[in-house]
Scaffold this motif. Structure first.
Motif, PDB file in Angstrom:
ATOM      1  N   ARG A 174       0.917  -1.207   0.340  1.00 32.97           N
ATOM      2  CA  ARG A 174       0.051  -0.098  -0.214  1.00 32.97           C
ATOM      3  C   ARG A 174       1.229   1.389  -0.151  1.00 32.97           C
ATOM      4  N   GLU A 175       2.201   0.991   0.467  1.00 37.96           N
ATOM      5  CA  GLU A 175       2.878   2.104   0.392  1.00 37.96           C
ATOM      6  C   GLU A 175       3.213   2.791  -0.830  1.00 37.96           C
ATOM      7  N   ARG A 176       3.756   1.726  -1.694  1.00 42.69           N
ATOM      8  CA  ARG A 176       3.764   1.433  -3.680  1.00 42.69           C
ATOM      9  C   ARG A 176       3.143   1.646  -4.056  1.00 42.69           C
ATOM     10  N   ASP A 177       1.555   1.641  -3.429  1.00 40.43           N
ATOM     11  CA  ASP A 177       0.715   1.762  -4.666  1.00 40.43           C
ATOM     12  C   ASP A 177       0.205   3.532  -3.472  1.00 40.43           C
ATOM     13  N   VAL A 178       0.412   4.108  -3.507  1.00 42.37           N
ATOM     14  CA  VAL A 178       0.075   5.402  -2.822  1.00 42.37           C
ATOM     15  C   VAL A 178       0.928   5.887  -3.509  1.00 42.37           C
ATOM     16  N   LEU A 179       2.363   5.938  -3.696  1.00 42.37           N
ATOM     17  CA  LEU A 179       3.460   6.877  -4.272  1.00 42.37           C
ATOM     18  C   LEU A 179       2.489   7.036  -5.897  1.00 42.37           C
ATOM     19  N   TYR A 180       3.095   5.064  -5.995  1.00 42.51           N
ATOM     20  CA  TYR A 180       2.265   5.095  -7.976  1.00 42.51           C
ATOM     21  C   TYR A 180       1.354   5.801  -7.818  1.00 42.51           C
ATOM     22  N   TYR A 181       0.261   6.263  -7.192  1.00 43.11           N
ATOM     23  CA  TYR A 181      -1.275   6.639  -8.194  1.00 43.11           C
ATOM     24  C   TYR A 181      -1.222   7.870  -7.390  1.00 43.11           C
ATOM     25  N   TRP A 211      -8.240  13.053  -3.815  1.00 40.67           N
ATOM     26  CA  TRP A 211      -9.557  11.674  -3.104  1.00 40.67           C
ATOM     27  C   TRP A 211      -9.347  10.625  -3.697  1.00 40.67           C
ATOM     28  N   ASP A 212      -9.200  11.289  -5.327  1.00 39.89           N
ATOM     29  CA  ASP A 212      -9.269   9.734  -6.468  1.00 39.89           C
ATOM     30  C   ASP A 212      -8.020   8.492  -5.453  1.00 39.89           C
ATOM     31  N   VAL A 213      -6.483   8.869  -4.758  1.00 40.27           N
ATOM     32  CA  VAL A 213      -6.137   7.366  -4.599  1.00 40.27           C
ATOM     33  C   VAL A 213      -6.545   7.215  -3.534  1.00 40.27           C
ATOM     34  N   THR A 214      -7.688   7.939  -2.674  1.00 41.97           N
ATOM     35  CA  THR A 214      -8.217   6.995  -1.559  1.00 41.97           C
ATOM     36  C   THR A 214      -9.850   6.304  -2.341  1.00 41.97           C
ATOM     37  N   LYS A 215     -10.124   7.120  -2.739  1.00 40.82           N
ATOM     38  CA  LYS A 215     -11.482   6.103  -3.956  1.00 40.82           C
ATOM     39  C   LYS A 215     -10.854   4.464  -4.247  1.00 40.82           C
ATOM     40  N   ARG A 216      -9.724   4.758  -4.933  1.00 34.76           N
ATOM     41  CA  ARG A 216      -9.333   3.613  -6.271  1.00 34.76           C
ATOM     42  C   ARG A 216      -8.739   3.162  -4.373  1.00 34.76           C
ATOM     43  N   MET A 217      -7.906   3.060  -3.011  1.00 32.59           N
ATOM     44  CA  MET A 217      -7.432   2.420  -2.549  1.00 32.59           C
ATOM     45  C   MET A 217      -8.015   1.297  -1.420  1.00 32.59           C
ATOM     46  N   GLY A 218      -9.461   2.222  -0.922  1.00 31.79           N
ATOM     47  CA  GLY A 218     -10.683   1.756  -0.234  1.00 31.79           C
ATOM     48  C   GLY A 218      -9.990   2.491   0.974  1.00 31.79           C
ATOM     49  N   TYR A 219      -9.548   3.215   1.130  1.00 32.44           N
ATOM     50  CA  TYR A 219      -8.886   3.911   2.524  1.00 32.44           C
ATOM     51  C   TYR A 219      -9.540   4.917   2.537  1.00 32.44           C
ATOM     52  N   SER A 220      -9.581   5.287   4.243  1.00 36.29           N
ATOM     53  CA  SER A 220      -9.930   7.021   4.429  1.00 36.29           C
ATOM     54  C   SER A 220      -8.782   8.261   3.979  1.00 36.29           C
ATOM     55  N   GLN A 221      -9.074   8.921   3.979  1.00 38.44           N
ATOM     56  CA  GLN A 221      -8.297   9.821   3.873  1.00 38.44           C
ATOM     57  C   GLN A 221      -7.074  10.059   4.616  1.00 38.44           C
TER      58      GLN A 221
END
Length: 146
Positions: free
Chosen positions: A99-106, A115-125
């Motif tokens: 999920r750390e890789r995902d956040v940086l990638y997105y 907002w799009d990152v939170t939606k894509r990952m399904g986590y709170s902001q």
């Protein structure tokens, strides 16, 4: 400014460098398309009744030189963006948590809004911000950027 804040700024600048090359390439491609479109339409003739020499050859050679220059710049930016992408993804992929890789990638490679990152990952902001902060702290970037 604290050392940690400086490091985060440098790391963010590094991560954004890929998209900077992409944006420059896109801008150059738009310039090329615009220039080609303008060349399709003949220039307005000067109707002042006075004889004028033909400047068609000069116009065409100038156009071709500019077209060639833009095409070379586009190729340079493509090469830079590929190199940058490979290098940055190598750094991101060294992070152990997906999920750390995902956040940086997105956020930096895909250039998604928070907002799009939170939606894509399904986590709170809040969780995404926290994960981002942890990922930045763990991220190791090349010496030349430090």
């Amino acid at each position: 400014m604290e050392r940690n804040d400086e490091e985060k700024i440098i790391k963010k600048r590094y991560l954004r460098s890929y998209r900077a090359h992409v944006h420059r390439r896109e801008r150059l491609e738009e310039q090329l398309v615009e220039m080609q479109a303008m060349k399709l339409y003949p220039s307005m003739k000067n109707n002042d009744g006075m004889p004028h020499g033909s400047s068609v050859d000069r116009d065409l050679s100038g156009y071709m030189a500019e077209k060639e220059r833009l095409e070379k710049e586009i190729e340079k930016e493509k090469t830079k963006s590929v190199r940058s992408y490979v290098e940055i993804m190598g750094c991101i992929n060294k992070l152990q948590r997906e999920r750390e890789r995902d956040v940086l990638y997105y956020r930096y490679i895909k250039e998604m809004e928070w907002w799009d990152v939170t939606k894509r990952m399904g986590y709170s902001q809040r969780e995404v911000y926290r994960t981002h902060s942890i990922a930045l702290r763990k991220l190791e970037i090349p010496e030349s950027w430090q």
